[in-house]
Design a protein around this motif. Structure first.
Motif, PDB file in Angstrom:
ATOM      1  N   THR B 197       9.261   2.080   0.384  1.00  0.00           N
ATOM      2  CA  THR B 197       8.860   2.367  -1.203  1.00  0.00           C
ATOM      3  C   THR B 197       8.188   1.671  -1.682  1.00  0.00           C
ATOM      4  O   THR B 197       7.728   2.042  -2.124  1.00  0.00           O
ATOM      5  CB  THR B 197      10.077   2.911  -2.051  1.00  0.00           C
ATOM      6  OG1 THR B 197      11.468   3.008  -1.447  1.00  0.00           O
ATOM      7  CG2 THR B 197       9.647   3.492  -3.000  1.00  0.00           C
ATOM      8  N   THR B 198       8.919  -0.009  -1.505  1.00  0.00           N
ATOM      9  CA  THR B 198       7.592  -1.175  -1.412  1.00  0.00           C
ATOM     10  C   THR B 198       6.515  -1.080  -0.921  1.00  0.00           C
ATOM     11  O   THR B 198       5.248  -1.218  -1.751  1.00  0.00           O
ATOM     12  CB  THR B 198       8.094  -2.295  -1.261  1.00  0.00           C
ATOM     13  OG1 THR B 198      10.221  -1.821  -2.158  1.00  0.00           O
ATOM     14  CG2 THR B 198       8.034  -2.995  -2.351  1.00  0.00           C
ATOM     15  N   GLN B 199       6.744  -0.616   0.444  1.00  0.00           N
ATOM     16  CA  GLN B 199       4.916  -0.890   1.095  1.00  0.00           C
ATOM     17  C   GLN B 199       4.258   0.101   0.449  1.00  0.00           C
ATOM     18  O   GLN B 199       2.895  -0.204   0.466  1.00  0.00           O
ATOM     19  CB  GLN B 199       5.317  -0.374   2.144  1.00  0.00           C
ATOM     20  CG  GLN B 199       4.081  -0.234   3.188  1.00  0.00           C
ATOM     21  CD  GLN B 199       4.787   0.663   4.683  1.00  0.00           C
ATOM     22  OE1 GLN B 199       5.304  -0.206   5.188  1.00  0.00           O
ATOM     23  NE2 GLN B 199       3.778   1.207   5.636  1.00  0.00           N
ATOM     24  N   ALA B 200       4.680   1.619  -0.098  1.00  0.00           N
ATOM     25  CA  ALA B 200       3.561   2.001  -0.190  1.00  0.00           C
ATOM     26  C   ALA B 200       3.076   1.508  -1.727  1.00  0.00           C
ATOM     27  O   ALA B 200       2.152   1.972  -2.303  1.00  0.00           O
ATOM     28  CB  ALA B 200       4.015   3.605  -1.126  1.00  0.00           C
ATOM     29  N   GLN B 201       3.886   1.366  -2.907  1.00  0.00           N
ATOM     30  CA  GLN B 201       3.573   0.582  -3.849  1.00  0.00           C
ATOM     31  C   GLN B 201       2.299  -0.530  -3.551  1.00  0.00           C
ATOM     32  O   GLN B 201       1.683  -0.506  -4.655  1.00  0.00           O
ATOM     33  CB  GLN B 201       4.416   0.098  -5.105  1.00  0.00           C
ATOM     34  CG  GLN B 201       5.811   0.977  -5.410  1.00  0.00           C
ATOM     35  CD  GLN B 201       6.844   0.368  -5.775  1.00  0.00           C
ATOM     36  OE1 GLN B 201       6.555  -1.053  -5.234  1.00  0.00           O
ATOM     37  NE2 GLN B 201       8.218   0.872  -6.609  1.00  0.00           N
ATOM     38  N   ILE B 202       2.713  -1.126  -2.601  1.00  0.00           N
ATOM     39  CA  ILE B 202       1.419  -2.541  -3.138  1.00  0.00           C
ATOM     40  C   ILE B 202       0.120  -1.666  -1.940  1.00  0.00           C
ATOM     41  O   ILE B 202      -0.846  -2.645  -2.660  1.00  0.00           O
ATOM     42  CB  ILE B 202       2.371  -3.215  -2.278  1.00  0.00           C
ATOM     43  CG1 ILE B 202       3.657  -4.330  -2.186  1.00  0.00           C
ATOM     44  CG2 ILE B 202       1.649  -4.351  -0.676  1.00  0.00           C
ATOM     45  CD1 ILE B 202       3.556  -5.014  -3.195  1.00  0.00           C
ATOM     46  N   LEU B 203       0.761  -0.785  -1.082  1.00  0.00           N
ATOM     47  CA  LEU B 203      -1.306  -0.081  -1.126  1.00  0.00           C
ATOM     48  C   LEU B 203      -1.249   0.445  -1.604  1.00  0.00           C
ATOM     49  O   LEU B 203      -2.889   0.373  -2.463  1.00  0.00           O
ATOM     50  CB  LEU B 203      -0.890   0.721  -0.424  1.00  0.00           C
ATOM     51  CG  LEU B 203      -0.041  -0.113   1.380  1.00  0.00           C
ATOM     52  CD1 LEU B 203       0.316   0.970   2.341  1.00  0.00           C
ATOM     53  CD2 LEU B 203      -0.736  -1.055   2.108  1.00  0.00           C
ATOM     54  N   ASP B 204      -0.445   1.102  -2.823  1.00  0.00           N
ATOM     55  CA  ASP B 204      -1.974   1.464  -3.769  1.00  0.00           C
ATOM     56  C   ASP B 204      -2.102   0.886  -4.566  1.00  0.00           C
ATOM     57  O   ASP B 204      -2.782   0.681  -5.523  1.00  0.00           O
ATOM     58  CB  ASP B 204      -0.450   2.038  -4.571  1.00  0.00           C
ATOM     59  CG  ASP B 204       0.455   3.928  -4.615  1.00  0.00           C
ATOM     60  OD1 ASP B 204      -0.769   3.754  -3.131  1.00  0.00           O
ATOM     61  OD2 ASP B 204       1.326   4.542  -5.036  1.00  0.00           O
ATOM     62  N   LEU B 205      -1.294  -0.789  -4.963  1.00  0.00           N
ATOM     63  CA  LEU B 205      -1.949  -1.104  -6.412  1.00  0.00           C
ATOM     64  C   LEU B 205      -2.995  -2.221  -5.347  1.00  0.00           C
ATOM     65  O   LEU B 205      -4.025  -1.908  -6.267  1.00  0.00           O
ATOM     66  CB  LEU B 205      -0.981  -2.835  -6.448  1.00  0.00           C
ATOM     67  CG  LEU B 205      -0.911  -4.118  -6.530  1.00  0.00           C
ATOM     68  CD1 LEU B 205      -1.317  -3.742  -7.999  1.00  0.00           C
ATOM     69  CD2 LEU B 205      -0.246  -4.810  -6.120  1.00  0.00           C
ATOM     70  N   MET B 206      -3.195  -2.244  -4.058  1.00  0.00           N
ATOM     71  CA  MET B 206      -4.460  -2.993  -3.691  1.00  0.00           C
ATOM     72  C   MET B 206      -5.324  -1.946  -3.593  1.00  0.00           C
ATOM     73  O   MET B 206      -6.472  -2.390  -3.157  1.00  0.00           O
ATOM     74  CB  MET B 206      -3.972  -3.490  -1.946  1.00  0.00           C
ATOM     75  CG  MET B 206      -3.146  -4.685  -1.840  1.00  0.00           C
ATOM     76  SD  MET B 206      -2.611  -5.212   0.109  1.00  0.00           S
ATOM     77  CE  MET B 206      -4.721  -4.940   0.789  1.00  0.00           C
ATOM     78  N   MET B 207      -5.351  -0.941  -3.430  1.00  0.00           N
ATOM     79  CA  MET B 207      -6.578   0.300  -3.544  1.00  0.00           C
ATOM     80  C   MET B 207      -6.888   0.368  -4.957  1.00  0.00           C
ATOM     81  O   MET B 207      -8.083   0.615  -4.569  1.00  0.00           O
ATOM     82  CB  MET B 207      -5.652   2.150  -3.312  1.00  0.00           C
ATOM     83  CG  MET B 207      -5.607   2.016  -1.639  1.00  0.00           C
ATOM     84  SD  MET B 207      -7.156   1.424  -0.313  1.00  0.00           S
ATOM     85  CE  MET B 207      -6.015  -0.167   0.807  1.00  0.00           C
ATOM     86  N   SER B 208      -5.834   0.523  -5.898  1.00  0.00           N
ATOM     87  CA  SER B 208      -6.608   0.878  -7.229  1.00  0.00           C
ATOM     88  C   SER B 208      -7.256  -0.765  -7.813  1.00  0.00           C
ATOM     89  O   SER B 208      -8.292  -0.656  -8.783  1.00  0.00           O
ATOM     90  CB  SER B 208      -5.080   0.527  -8.516  1.00  0.00           C
ATOM     91  OG  SER B 208      -4.439  -0.185  -7.987  1.00  0.00           O
ATOM     92  N   LEU B 209      -6.619  -2.016  -7.532  1.00  0.00           N
ATOM     93  CA  LEU B 209      -7.598  -3.015  -7.435  1.00  0.00           C
ATOM     94  C   LEU B 209      -8.335  -2.871  -6.881  1.00  0.00           C
ATOM     95  O   LEU B 209      -9.999  -3.463  -7.309  1.00  0.00           O
ATOM     96  CB  LEU B 209      -6.448  -4.476  -6.753  1.00  0.00           C
ATOM     97  CG  LEU B 209      -5.402  -5.066  -7.840  1.00  0.00           C
ATOM     98  CD1 LEU B 209      -4.751  -5.834  -6.923  1.00  0.00           C
ATOM     99  CD2 LEU B 209      -5.766  -4.762  -8.828  1.00  0.00           C
ATOM    100  N   GLN B 210      -8.762  -2.056  -5.379  1.00  0.00           N
ATOM    101  CA  GLN B 210     -10.198  -2.259  -5.002  1.00  0.00           C
ATOM    102  C   GLN B 210     -11.229  -2.344  -5.888  1.00  0.00           C
ATOM    103  O   GLN B 210     -12.524  -1.801  -5.776  1.00  0.00           O
ATOM    104  CB  GLN B 210      -9.898  -1.728  -3.546  1.00  0.00           C
ATOM    105  CG  GLN B 210     -11.216  -1.544  -3.162  1.00  0.00           C
ATOM    106  CD  GLN B 210     -10.626  -1.430  -1.556  1.00  0.00           C
ATOM    107  OE1 GLN B 210      -9.496  -0.055  -1.211  1.00  0.00           O
ATOM    108  NE2 GLN B 210     -11.840  -0.731  -0.241  1.00  0.00           N
ATOM    109  N   GLU B 211     -10.896  -0.369  -6.130  1.00  0.00           N
ATOM    110  CA  GLU B 211     -11.513  -0.230  -6.910  1.00  0.00           C
ATOM    111  C   GLU B 211     -12.084  -0.007  -8.381  1.00  0.00           C
ATOM    112  O   GLU B 211     -12.917  -0.215  -8.728  1.00  0.00           O
ATOM    113  CB  GLU B 211     -10.978   1.554  -7.472  1.00  0.00           C
ATOM    114  CG  GLU B 211     -11.328   2.630  -7.620  1.00  0.00           C
ATOM    115  CD  GLU B 211     -10.655   3.772  -7.728  1.00  0.00           C
ATOM    116  OE1 GLU B 211     -10.505   4.523  -8.900  1.00  0.00           O
ATOM    117  OE2 GLU B 211     -10.321   4.505  -6.411  1.00  0.00           O
ATOM    118  N   GLU B 212     -10.919  -1.192  -9.422  1.00  0.00           N
ATOM    119  CA  GLU B 212     -11.645  -1.642 -10.460  1.00  0.00           C
ATOM    120  C   GLU B 212     -13.208  -2.338  -9.921  1.00  0.00           C
ATOM    121  O   GLU B 212     -13.577  -3.299 -10.860  1.00  0.00           O
ATOM    122  CB  GLU B 212     -10.879  -2.910 -10.618  1.00  0.00           C
ATOM    123  CG  GLU B 212      -9.250  -2.072 -11.706  1.00  0.00           C
ATOM    124  CD  GLU B 212      -8.035  -2.508 -11.211  1.00  0.00           C
ATOM    125  OE1 GLU B 212      -8.433  -4.152 -12.318  1.00  0.00           O
ATOM    126  OE2 GLU B 212      -7.057  -2.186 -12.089  1.00  0.00           O
TER     127      GLU B 212
END
Lengths: 329, 344
Positions: B197-212
């Motif tokens: 679960t945490t893994q998915a959250q961290i990956l999501d975070l990295m993807m959204s930061l990449q987009e920003e």
């Protein structure tokens, strides 16, 4: 945090209690007691004494009571600052010891300071420049220092001082200050004499601490947080100096607690060799003359001093390591 | 798509020159990383993924050396600099580390110092690359922690890493890596030590930061699931060498190299028959110190051609832009046939 301090303090008090029992046992070890020794001396000098007088003396000192009660009486006196009387010197023990206790403490603490000043920088250097010429030299000298008995080192230094410098490195004071009252000049004289016993006593510990510092820093240097520190753009020097060196200091602080008792007990022998006006020579002579109140008192005082030192090093460790401060360990 | 190329690694070779011999940890790897895109580097343990990352940052530990190749970083003004020619501890490399390229690590437990607060380490990362006073840096640090989704940023700044959960620690690590606003984030197994679960959250975070931030990400992992979820382009590595490269679609829908295909077969499928045995790649990864001759995968390869794969090193076959397969089964077979002819 307070739980840690309390636990350490309680352990210290417990250790002191055990030390006091051992000291008391030492006092009780020789056959006969203080009264029979005193009577024998009186008889030698030709004074006849009655048995009633002996019994009266025994009652006065509580020597006819159970051994536990005797310990209680002795302990009660010690806590009030009365360490008993030295048979040999015919003076209260405290008077015999005089300023030898603070001088003993001074010698031991200076030896510890010397150990830290030498060992930590060399240990750090050895780890940062692993397998360099400097590291090999430090390792060689370290093992040499570790393997040399400190009384031998004391003799070698005395001999070398005599041979090449034509000075006597023995003692803590020059002749003119030895019996003089305390003054600034005497203090200066003390500071001039202090390095020799500090070096002699500190060398073995320094050698050990170099190894400990080096090994710890080598471990810490490989930790991922060092890569983090370098990856954020810190220079190598700062990345190593701020992080792994700092973390490696924790085990160093705790090994000081282990080294300190060695320094104190080593000081006893070295003081005899260097004829320092500390507790060591008095302890030796008191054991030789079976002056048991004096011997017991010295052992008790040195024990208490050691326990205090270890307790302080525990506090230093707590100050250094937030994991202990926050009760995580 | 590949016009705003940020980092270009060409034939990188990082060897460890020890007394016992040379370990070729990275032995000829090439790939590009572009702004706004994610490059996945996948391979088993010991295939040289992490050493590749450390080589780019020029912080390979002794006795590791970059012996060949180029690492071209496109500067802000568009001109390329070869990081290999820079002094590893020089001012320029130190400004690249952290400033241009941030690093997130596998071990969130040990990648922060245990005796310094998060705030201490975070403000240090900020102030290394930007002139800010302590109060300003602390404010920025709190903003960064908010950005990565840490609930009580001000309190967290005064905490030690071991007081945080694994997920929060990795979020703090990401904040740490992003503090000086780098253009490339190298994430080395960033989710391996975390629960799913945490893994998915961290990956999501990295993807959204990449987009920003339209930041490039180089994601190093052994987990093909993570690659499938996040990567645009993929490099498959084996024993310090690249075996296959392509878009994430190429790798997952049209894998060519026997190693890539074997890796994909060894992922458990939801619709697999119950208790069916999971296909595994036979044998284990040899130590790079005694790399097999020829194609280093040949002892474990079910399709290895005797007399060819164990002798000749395979050429790189480039069927399309950005697509590479390094295997004797593909590309120019003439040489292969001629060797086979000679043997019979």
């Amino acid at each position: 945090m307070w739980a840690y301090i309390l636990r350490r303090a309680a352990l210290g008090v417990l250790t002191l209690f055990v030390i006091s029992i051992i000291s008391f046992a030492i006092i009780q070890l020789p056959p006969g007691d203080f009264v029979s020794t005193a009577l024998a001396e009186l008889a030698e000098s030709g004074t006849e004494t009655a048995d009633e007088f002996a019994a009266q003396l025994r009652a006065e000192y509580g020597l006819d009571r159970h051994i536990v009660v005797q310990y209680g009486i002795w302990m009660g006196r010690v806590l009030q600052g009365d360490l008993g009387t030295s048979f040999f010197h015919q003076k209260p023990v405290l008077e015999v010891i005089g300023d030898r206790l603070p001088l003993s403490m001074l010698v031991s603490v200076s030896a510890l300071v010397f150990t830290l000043l030498i060992a930590i920088p060399i240990g750090i250097y050895s780890a940062v420049r692993q397998y360099s010429a400097g590291d090999h030299i430090a390792t060689f000298l370290g093992f040499l220092g570790l393997a040399t008995p400190n009384f031998l080192l004391a003799l070698v230094m005395l001999y070398a001082g005599f041979l090449w410098l034509d000075v006597s490195l023995a003692g803590l004071f020059s002749v003119e200050y030895a019996t003089a009252p305390w003054s600034l000049a005497k203090l200066g004289d003390l500071l001039v004499h202090l390095p020799i016993p500090a070096i002699v006593l500190g060398t073995a510990g320094a050698a050990q601490l170099i190894r400990i510092t080096r090994a710890n820093l080598l471990d810490e240097k490989r930790q991922p947080y060092v890569t983090t520190a370098r990856a954020k753009g810190l220079s190598n020097r700062r990345a190593i100096g701020k992080y792994p060196v700092r973390v490696a200091m924790n085990p160093v602080a705790s090994s000081v607690g282990l080294l300190f008792p060695n320094i104190v007990s080593g000081a006893v022998i070295v003081s005899v060799v260097l004829s320092l006006p500390t507790m060591g020579p008095v302890l030796l002579s008191s054991l030789l003359s079976q002056d048991m109140y004096l011997a017991g008192a010295i052992i008790l005082l040195l024990g208490a001093f050691t326990v205090l030192g270890v307790f302080l090093s525990d506090l230093a460790l707590m100050w250094l390591d937030p994991r202990i401060r926050h009760g995580n360990l | 798509m590949r016009t705003d190329r940020l980092l270009s690694v060409r034939n990188l070779k990082t060897y460890f020159l020890a007394d016992e011999g040379v370990t070729k940890a990275v032995d000829g790897v090439s790939f590009d990383v572009s702004a706004g895109r994610t490059l996945g580097i996948v391979g088993e343990s010991g295939c040289g993924k992490s050493v590749t990352a450390l080589s780019i940052l020029r912080i390979v530990d002794d006795p590791g050396r970059i012996v060949d190749g180029e690492i071209l970083l496109t500067k802000n003004d568009g001109t390329p600099v070869d990081l290999v020619t820079q002094r590893p501890n020089g001012k320029f490399m130190r400004s690249v580390r952290g400033g241009e390229i941030g690093l997130v690590f596998q071990e969130p437990m040990t990648s922060f110092s245990p005796v310094h607060t998060i705030g201490n380490q975070l403000t240090e990362a900020i102030r290394l690359h930007e002139r800010l006073n302590k109060a300003e840096a602390r404010e920025r640090a709190a903003d960064l922690l908010t950005m990565v989704g840490i609930p009580r940023p001000a309190a967290t700044l005064d905490q030690y890493s071991w007081e945080l959960s694994g997920g929060l620690r990795q979020r703090a690590m990401i904040a740490h890596a992003l503090a000086p606003d780098p253009r490339l984030l190298i994430a080395d197994e960033p989710t391996t030590a975390l629960d799913v679960t945490t893994q998915a959250q961290i990956l999501d975070l990295m993807m959204s930061l990449q987009e920003e931030r339209s930041m490039a990400i180089m994601l190093i992992t052994h987990d093909l699931g993570v690659i499938a979820e996040t990567a645009d382009d993929v490099v498959v590595m084996y024993l310090g060498r690249e075996v296959e490269q392509g878009s994430v679609e190429n790798i997952f829908y049209d894998p060519q190299h026997p190693y890539t295909r074997a890796l994909l077969r060894s992922i458990p499928a939801l619709d697999a028959a119950p208790k069916a045995k999971l296909p595994a790649i036979t044998g284990s990864v040899p130590h790079p110190f005694d790399r097999p001759s020829g194609c280093s995968f040949h002892p474990r390869c079910s399709e290895a051609i005797e007399g060819l794969c164990d002798i000749e090193e395979p050429e790189t076959w480039r069927p399309a832009e950005g697509r590479e397969v390094v295997c004797h089964l593909f590309g120019d077979r003439e040489m292969a046939v001629s060797i086979e002819g000679r043997r019979s």
